[in-house]
Design an enzyme around this catalytic site. Sequence first.
Site, short mmCIF file in Angstrom:
data_model
loop_
_atom_site.label_atom_id
_atom_site.label_comp_id
_atom_site.label_asym_id
_atom_site.label_seq_id
_atom_site.Cartn_x
_atom_site.Cartn_y
_atom_site.Cartn_z
N TYR A 82 17.75 33.90 -48.51
CA TYR A 82 19.13 33.51 -48.82
C TYR A 82 19.51 32.20 -48.13
O TYR A 82 19.17 31.98 -46.96
CB TYR A 82 20.09 34.62 -48.37
N LYS B 40 22.26 61.12 -25.44
CA LYS B 40 23.36 60.72 -26.32
C LYS B 40 22.90 59.63 -27.27
O LYS B 40 21.84 59.03 -27.09
CB LYS B 40 24.54 60.22 -25.48
#
Length: 814
Positions: A709, A483
Site C-alpha cells: 500500500y 492475566k
Amino acid sequence: MNSKILNSIQKIATTFVDNQFDTSLETVSIDSRSLQNGSQTLFFALVGSHTNAHVYVNDLIKNGVRNFVVNHIPEGCEKKANFYLVADTLIALQEFAAQYRALFDFPIIGVTGSNGKTIVKEWLNFLLSPDYNVIRSPKSYNSQVGVPLSVIAINEQHNLGIFEAGISTNSEMSRLEKIIQPTIGLLTNVGSAHDEGFLNLEEKRKEKMLLFKNSEVVIYQIKQNDVSVILSKQNAFTWSFEKNQASVFIEKIKSNDKTELKVYYGNVYFDLLIPFQEEASIENAISCLMVLLYFKYDPITIQNRMQLLYPVEMRLKVKNGINNCNIIDDSYSSDFQSLKIALDFLESQKQSDNKTVILSDIFQSGLYKEELYSKVADLIVSNNITRVIGIGETISEFKDKFANCITYKNSADFIADYDNLDFNNETILIKGARSFEFEAIVSLLEEKTHETVLEINLNAISYNLNFFKAKLQPNVKIMVMVKAFGYGNGGFEIAKLLEHHKVDYLGVAFADEGIALKSMGIQMPIMVLNPENTSFSAIIQHQLEPEIYSFKGLRAFLKMAAQKELKEFPIHIKIDTGMHRLGFEANTIDELITTLKGNATVKVKSILSHLATSDDFSQKDFTQSQIDLFEKLSSKLMSELKIKPIRHILNTSGISNFSNSQYDMVRLGIGIYGVSNDPEEQKKLENVGTLKSIISQIRIVSEGESVGYGRKYRAQKSTKIATIPIGYADGISRAWGNEVGFVTIKNKKATIVGSICMDMLMVDCTDIDCKEGDSVIIFGQNPSVNFMAQQLNTIPYEILTSISQRVKRIFYRE
C-alpha cells in the site's frame, strides 16, 4: 518384580529402616504428581533449590507407595513405609543408577556435545534398531536427573544402549560418566550453546570429553585450526571435511534439497545421499555414519538406511482439537519409556476428565509382547484413561487387556472408520511410531486455523519459574500472573502447568479470566486484581478471591457477603504506596481498620502493594520509600486487626533487585515468560514464545517497481520478495514495517519492506535460499521481543499481549 532395582538400592550406602512392608519393586520415580506411583514404586525424594519432595511423602503413602529414599523420615510418616536413609537423595539416585547399569554388559554409546545430541541419538536408534534391541534416553533426558532415569529403564532383552549427556558447568560430567559407563563415545558439535557455566569453549570441550575417559573409542570431527582435546590414535575415530590425519575424509555436494557425501575410509570409497542440506543436519548425519562404520556396516546397507533419515520431532505439542477437544501430539515415537512420559504430560495438560489415548504398536521395549502390553494396560489404568484406540497388528492381538478399547490393523483402517467415532469434550493423546504416519490422524482431529502459530515452550516456562524460585528465601510463596491471556501466551495451558508445579496463587486482571480458568478445572487459588463491583456475585460463586482497593468496592463486597451469609471469605487489601493507580492511601488506613474490624464475613488473606520503579536503579530510593511505607501501613493493619495475612509487594523486577523485601509472597509476571529488563538476567532466561508463519508466495520485483500500500517501498534492483500471511490484525505493529523490522528465514534476516497489511507482510529475501512453504520466525530468539520493543519505543508487554487470539497457540514440551 525387577530384582535388579532391589539389588542396586541395597548396594549404595543407606540405612534401611524396615517397617515390614513389601519390598517388591518394579519402577523408580521422582515425580510425586505421577499417577503411575504405586505399591511397587521406589520413590526418591529429591531436594532442589526451591523444591523438597519430602513434603509429599505422606500423600504418596496414602496413594500406596511403600518404599522411599529420603534424607530424613518426614514427621508423621514413621512406621508407615520402608525408608532408605541417605545424606543426599540426588547423589543416591545417581549411585543407584550406576549400580544398576553395572549389572548389564553390552555396548553403550554415550553422546554429548552442545548441539545435535537428541537428533543423533534418535537417528542412531533408527539406523541400528533393525539389528539391535536398543534402549535409549527418552526425549532429551540428559541431565543429572534425566540420565539416571534413562539408564534405569534397561532390561535383560536390550543389547545396545544410546544415552545422551548434557552439562551446564564443570564437575558434572564425571557423575554422568559413572552412570552411563559408555563403551563408545560420540562427540557432536561443541559450540556456544549453554556457555554460561564455562570460561571458554576449550574448558567446555574438556569437561564434555570426561564422559569418554573409559571408552574404547571416541568419535568426533577434526576441524582446521580447531583447538581440541587430542586423544591417542588408539581410541580416536575421527572425521573431517579437510584432508588431514582424520580416520575418515568426507566431501559434500548439495543439490535438490539433498546432500551427496563422498566417503573415503582407508582403502574404501563410497558415496551416499542424505535428505538434508543444513550444515547441522549434515554433521549429525555424519556422526551416525561414523558409528555405522565403526560397527563395520557395509556401504550398501549404510546407503540404503541413511537416505531414509528424517526430521526429528522432539516435542510433545498441545493443540486445539475439533469439538472442544485438546490434542497432545506425540505422533513420532512409540516406546514404553516415552509412553510413561507422555501419560504424565497428558495428566498435567488435560482439559477434561475424559481422556483418550490413540496408540500404535510399541517397539523396542526390550520386553516380550505379553509382558509389554500387560504393563501398558497397567499404565492406562493408573492414569485413568477413558478410552484406548489401538492401531497396529500387535496391539490388536492384545485388545482384551484394555477396557473400552477399539483397535485397527493400520492407520488407513482408522481413517476409514473415522466418521463412526465420536470425539467430543476430551483430551486426546496421539502416540505412534513414525511408520504409522499418525500425522494424518492429527490433521483429522486438529482444529483448522491458518498457518501462523505462536509456539509456547512449556519447558522454558518451567525453567524460568525455577530460576526465580531459586532467588526466594525459604517458605516465601509465589503468585504467577496469567492475566491478559497469559501475557498473550495462553491462559489455561500455562495455568495448568503452574498448578502442576504447585505454585501458590494465580493472578488475573478481571473476573471473567478467573471464571474461565475455574470452569476449565483449575483448582488453585486465583486472585482477581481489578474486580468490578458488578462481578462480585460471580467471584463468590466461582470461589475467586478479589483484590479490594477502594471503600466503594469494600462496602459493596461486605454488603453482598452479608446478604449471602459468608464466613471469612478471602479478600486481598491493596495499599497505595506511590504508584497512585489503585489502593487505599495512608490517610485512609484508620477508616479501613474501622470498617474491617469485627467483620466475620471476610478474611484479609493478604495485604499488597505495587512497585512503580523496581526495574530502574536510578530510582532505587523511591522504590525503597514504597517498601518502607508498605511495611508501616501493613504492620498497622495487622496489629489493629490482629491478623497474620500474606504480605507481598515484589513484582518480577523486585524479586531480582529488592530481595530483602520478599515478605511472605512475591508476584512473578513477565519474567516467567522469559523477559527481563536486566540484560544480564535476560541471558539466563529461556525464550518461551516463538511466533512463526510461512512463506505464502515468492515473486521477483524489478528495479523501480513498488511493493504494498502507498508504494512505500521501491526496489533499487531486481529483488526477491516473500509474502508472509501475518499482519496487524494478528498483532504486528505497522511501525515494524517499512524496513524498520525483520523476520528470520533459514537463520538469516529478511527485512520487512513496504507497509504491513492487515493480514500480510512482505520481506526482502533476495540473499536467502528459500522457497514457498518455508518456515518464517516473526519473533523468538531473533528478533526477540525485547529488541522489537526497543526499536518500537515500547515495552515487551505490549508486543506479547498484542498477538491476536486468532493466532493458534501450540504448547509443547521437549
